[in-house]
Design an enzyme around this catalytic site. Structure first.
Site, PDB file in Angstrom:
ATOM      1  N   ILE A 217       0.830  -1.216   0.000  1.00 14.45           N
ATOM      2  CA  ILE A 217       0.000   0.000   0.000  1.00 14.45           C
ATOM      3  C   ILE A 217       0.862   1.262   0.000  1.00 14.45           C
ATOM      4  O   ILE A 217       0.492   2.276  -0.604  1.00 14.45           O
ATOM      5  CB  ILE A 217      -1.013   0.000   1.180  1.00 14.45           C
ATOM      6  CG1 ILE A 217      -2.151   0.973   0.897  1.00 14.45           C
ATOM      7  CG2 ILE A 217      -0.363   0.309   2.514  1.00 14.45           C
ATOM      8  CD1 ILE A 217      -2.958   0.671  -0.325  1.00 14.45           C
TER       9      ILE A 217
ATOM     10  N   SER B  69      11.891   0.904   6.466  1.00 13.26           N
ATOM     11  CA  SER B  69      11.309  -0.416   6.243  1.00 13.26           C
ATOM     12  C   SER B  69      12.438  -1.430   6.372  1.00 13.26           C
ATOM     13  O   SER B  69      13.528  -1.186   5.854  1.00 13.26           O
ATOM     14  CB  SER B  69      10.671  -0.471   4.840  1.00 13.26           C
ATOM     15  OG  SER B  69       9.663  -1.445   4.771  1.00 13.26           O
TER      16      SER B  69
ATOM     17  N   LYS C   4      -5.320   1.984   7.995  1.00 14.88           N
ATOM     18  CA  LYS C   4      -6.354   1.184   8.629  1.00 14.88           C
ATOM     19  C   LYS C   4      -5.892  -0.261   8.757  1.00 14.88           C
ATOM     20  O   LYS C   4      -5.088  -0.692   7.929  1.00 14.88           O
ATOM     21  CB  LYS C   4      -7.682   1.271   7.862  1.00 14.88           C
ATOM     22  CG  LYS C   4      -7.612   1.033   6.367  1.00 14.88           C
ATOM     23  CD  LYS C   4      -7.176  -0.256   5.771  1.00 14.88           C
ATOM     24  CE  LYS C   4      -7.855  -1.511   6.153  1.00 14.88           C
ATOM     25  NZ  LYS C   4      -7.446  -2.672   5.280  1.00 14.88           N
TER      26      LYS C   4
ATOM     27  N   ASP D 157      -9.571  -7.654   7.095  1.00 13.03           N
ATOM     28  CA  ASP D 157      -8.658  -6.605   6.624  1.00 13.03           C
ATOM     29  C   ASP D 157      -9.321  -5.787   5.511  1.00 13.03           C
ATOM     30  O   ASP D 157      -9.399  -4.554   5.620  1.00 13.03           O
ATOM     31  CB  ASP D 157      -7.314  -7.197   6.185  1.00 13.03           C
ATOM     32  CG  ASP D 157      -6.387  -6.106   5.673  1.00 13.03           C
ATOM     33  OD1 ASP D 157      -5.740  -5.443   6.496  1.00 13.03           O
ATOM     34  OD2 ASP D 157      -6.340  -5.890   4.443  1.00 13.03           O
TER      35      ASP D 157
HETATM   36  P1  NAP Z   1       2.695  -5.364   3.201  1.00 13.90           P
HETATM   37  O1  NAP Z   1       2.790  -5.326   1.716  1.00 13.90           O
HETATM   38  O2  NAP Z   1       2.937  -6.646   3.892  1.00 13.90           O
HETATM   39  O3  NAP Z   1       3.652  -4.234   3.754  1.00 13.90           O
HETATM   40  C1  NAP Z   1       3.898  -4.041   5.101  1.00 13.90           C
HETATM   41  C2  NAP Z   1       5.306  -3.474   5.231  1.00 13.90           C
HETATM   42  O4  NAP Z   1       5.528  -3.185   6.614  1.00 13.90           O
HETATM   43  C3  NAP Z   1       6.392  -4.452   4.793  1.00 13.90           C
HETATM   44  O5  NAP Z   1       6.997  -3.927   3.628  1.00 13.90           O
HETATM   45  C4  NAP Z   1       7.347  -4.527   5.967  1.00 13.90           C
HETATM   46  O6  NAP Z   1       8.688  -4.248   5.654  1.00 13.90           O
HETATM   47  C5  NAP Z   1       6.924  -3.351   6.826  1.00 13.90           C
HETATM   48  N1  NAP Z   1       7.175  -3.520   8.251  1.00 13.90           N
HETATM   49  C6  NAP Z   1       6.841  -4.543   9.047  1.00 13.90           C
HETATM   50  N2  NAP Z   1       7.229  -4.300  10.314  1.00 13.90           N
HETATM   51  C7  NAP Z   1       7.854  -3.095  10.301  1.00 13.90           C
HETATM   52  C8  NAP Z   1       8.489  -2.284  11.282  1.00 13.90           C
HETATM   53  N3  NAP Z   1       8.545  -2.654  12.560  1.00 13.90           N
HETATM   54  N4  NAP Z   1       9.005  -1.091  10.889  1.00 13.90           N
HETATM   55  C9  NAP Z   1       8.940  -0.677   9.631  1.00 13.90           C
HETATM   56  N5  NAP Z   1       8.342  -1.396   8.648  1.00 13.90           N
HETATM   57  C10 NAP Z   1       7.825  -2.594   8.986  1.00 13.90           C
HETATM   58  O7  NAP Z   1       1.240  -4.870   3.664  1.00 13.90           O
HETATM   59  P2  NAP Z   1       0.290  -3.779   2.983  1.00 13.90           P
HETATM   60  O8  NAP Z   1      -0.668  -4.428   2.054  1.00 13.90           O
HETATM   61  O9  NAP Z   1       1.080  -2.642   2.468  1.00 13.90           O
HETATM   62  O10 NAP Z   1      -0.571  -3.372   4.248  1.00 13.90           O
HETATM   63  C11 NAP Z   1      -0.070  -2.549   5.282  1.00 13.90           C
HETATM   64  C12 NAP Z   1      -1.252  -1.888   5.976  1.00 13.90           C
HETATM   65  O11 NAP Z   1      -1.954  -1.139   4.977  1.00 13.90           O
HETATM   66  C13 NAP Z   1      -2.274  -2.900   6.535  1.00 13.90           C
HETATM   67  O12 NAP Z   1      -2.779  -2.431   7.752  1.00 13.90           O
HETATM   68  C14 NAP Z   1      -3.365  -2.939   5.502  1.00 13.90           C
HETATM   69  O13 NAP Z   1      -4.641  -3.190   6.070  1.00 13.90           O
HETATM   70  C15 NAP Z   1      -3.315  -1.523   4.958  1.00 13.90           C
HETATM   71  N6  NAP Z   1      -3.846  -1.427   3.595  1.00 13.90           N
HETATM   72  C16 NAP Z   1      -3.484  -2.333   2.630  1.00 13.90           C
HETATM   73  C17 NAP Z   1      -4.085  -2.273   1.371  1.00 13.90           C
HETATM   74  C18 NAP Z   1      -3.732  -3.236   0.257  1.00 13.90           C
HETATM   75  O14 NAP Z   1      -4.458  -3.265  -0.754  1.00 13.90           O
HETATM   76  N7  NAP Z   1      -2.670  -4.017   0.344  1.00 13.90           N
HETATM   77  C19 NAP Z   1      -5.025  -1.278   1.098  1.00 13.90           C
HETATM   78  C20 NAP Z   1      -5.309  -0.331   2.064  1.00 13.90           C
HETATM   79  C21 NAP Z   1      -4.733  -0.425   3.321  1.00 13.90           C
HETATM   80  P3  NAP Z   1       9.782  -4.982   4.732  1.00 13.90           P
HETATM   81  O15 NAP Z   1       9.057  -5.475   3.512  1.00 13.90           O
HETATM   82  O16 NAP Z   1      10.737  -3.878   4.427  1.00 13.90           O
HETATM   83  O17 NAP Z   1      10.367  -6.084   5.533  1.00 13.90           O
END
Ligand code: NAP
Length: 311
Positions: free
Chosen positions: A14, A36, A90, A168
């Site tokens: 995201i 990150s 969120k 989610d």
């Molecule tokens: P994601 O692709 O798994 O990304 C999460 C990122 O957080 C990873 O890149 C990871 O880092 C990083 N991370 C984990 N622990 C951390 C820490 N302690 N410090 C700094 N970075 C850390 O997940 P995502 O889809 O982007 O979702 C993240 C949030 O956005 C969720 O709450 C989700 O509900 C929300 N969201 C997602 C979407 C969607 O379509 N995917 C849409 C709207 C909202 P590394 O990769 O660098 O290890």
């Protein structure tokens, strides 16, 4: 006002798909750095932790926390203590207690805390709320069905405790419902389908009732193949309103009334800048409260194991 110096924390799907372009297009912000653990941006200073980023850039005004919910509280608490305004993706936390405590900490620190709900910025959401004001609601049906392998590829955290599984995306529908329905509604009964090898539901059938007694039913499913469905249907005494495609289309009795391009994250960052400018907070935990209630009262059934590989 000078630009808000902001850092993105968590450079996953995201952050790259939405936060980065929305910040680059908004002159109210200067995107300064990314923190990150392993993902490195193309052309921005990168740190492997938020602590390292704030040590290196102590003049940072704000952070956008785009990490999974389970690690969000500690990061938000640290950022507030270090004088940053905080935007929470969120859902705003893994628990309701965390979110309440963060709001208290933000007030003490005199920094803005914004628990963002991107779906509320979809173009048809505000017009739907207006349309409903002059009508009596008879019932609400939410259908939020998407393929987890397409939208959350390899995100194992989503299946862990705190990852929320199908809630989610489902919480996005609840964020819209809580924004457009005037009356409170309450979880009554439902079924959470949990894969045999996972901790969080892959599907949920939920029955809520409004204070006045009309039903608010929701069907969430992560196993959707073919067309993806993000629809909310609201039967009223003056016709049936449908918010379709996640809130980018508004239909009345099946006739398209409004369709606009997706502008959720630009709207969300505009709101964050306004809140910072006014020294205000926006922390509405009501969508998360409904999810917590569903976990408290819902009946669990065990279903087939889930594996990322699809035939
Ligand atoms: P994601 O692709 O798994 O990304 C999460 C990122 O957080 C990873 O890149 C990871 O880092 C990083 N991370 C984990 N622990 C951390 C820490 N302690 N410090 C700094 N970075 C850390 O997940 P995502 O889809 O982007 O979702 C993240 C949030 O956005 C969720 O709450 C989700 O509900 C929300 N969201 C997602 C979407 C969607 O379509 N995917 C849409 C709207 C909202 P590394 O990769 O660098 O290890």
């Amino acid at each position: 006002m000078s630009a808000i110096r902001i850092g993105i924390v968590g450079f996953g799907k995201i952050a790259r798909d939405q936060h980065l372009p929305a910040l680059n297009d908004n002159p109210a912000y200067e995107l300064v750095a990314v923190a990150s653990p392993s993902r490195v941006p193309d052309s921005l200073p990168h740190y492997t932790s938020m602590t390292a980023m704030l040590d290196a850039v102590p003049e940072m005004d704000a952070v956008a926390l785009c990490v999974p919910p389970a690690v969000r509280y500690g990061l938000a608490s640290e950022a507030l203590a270090r004088g940053c305004h905080v935007l929470l993706e969120k859902p705003p936390g893994a628990t309701l207690a965390e979110v309440g405590e963060l709001e208290r900490q933000a007030r003490v620190a005199d920094r803005t805390l914004f628990a963002s709900w991107h779906s509320r910025h979809a173009p048809a959401v505000a017009p739907a709320r207006e349309w409903l004001k002059s009508r009596r609601i008879i019932g609400v049906d939410i259908e939020w069905k998407e393929d987890v392998c397409v939208w959350h590829p390899g995100q194992d955290w989503i299946w862990e405790p705190g990852g929320m599984g199908v809630f989610d995306p489902g919480i996005n529908a609840l964020s819209i419902a809580t924004a457009i329905l005037d009356e409170p509604f309450f979880f009554r009964e439902g079924v959470l389908a949990v894969p045999d090898n996972r901790q969080a539901p892959i599907a949920a059938d939920l029955g809520f009732a409004s204070a006045a007694g009309y039903p608010v039913n929701a069907a969430f499913d992560f196993r959707q193949q073919g067309p993806q469905i993000w629809d909310i249907h609201i039967e009223t005494d003056g016709g049936k309103l449908t918010l379709s495609k996640g809130g980018s289309q508004l239909l009345v009795d099946g006739e398209l009334q409004l369709e606009a391009p997706e502008q959720e994250y630009p709207g969300l960052y505009q709101r964050f800048a306004e809140l910072i400018g006014r020294g205000e907070h926006d922390v509405d935990a009501s969508p998360l409260r409904h999810v917590a209630d569903a976990f408290l009262l819902g009946r669990r059934v065990i279903v087939d194991p889930f594996h990322w590989q699809r035939d």
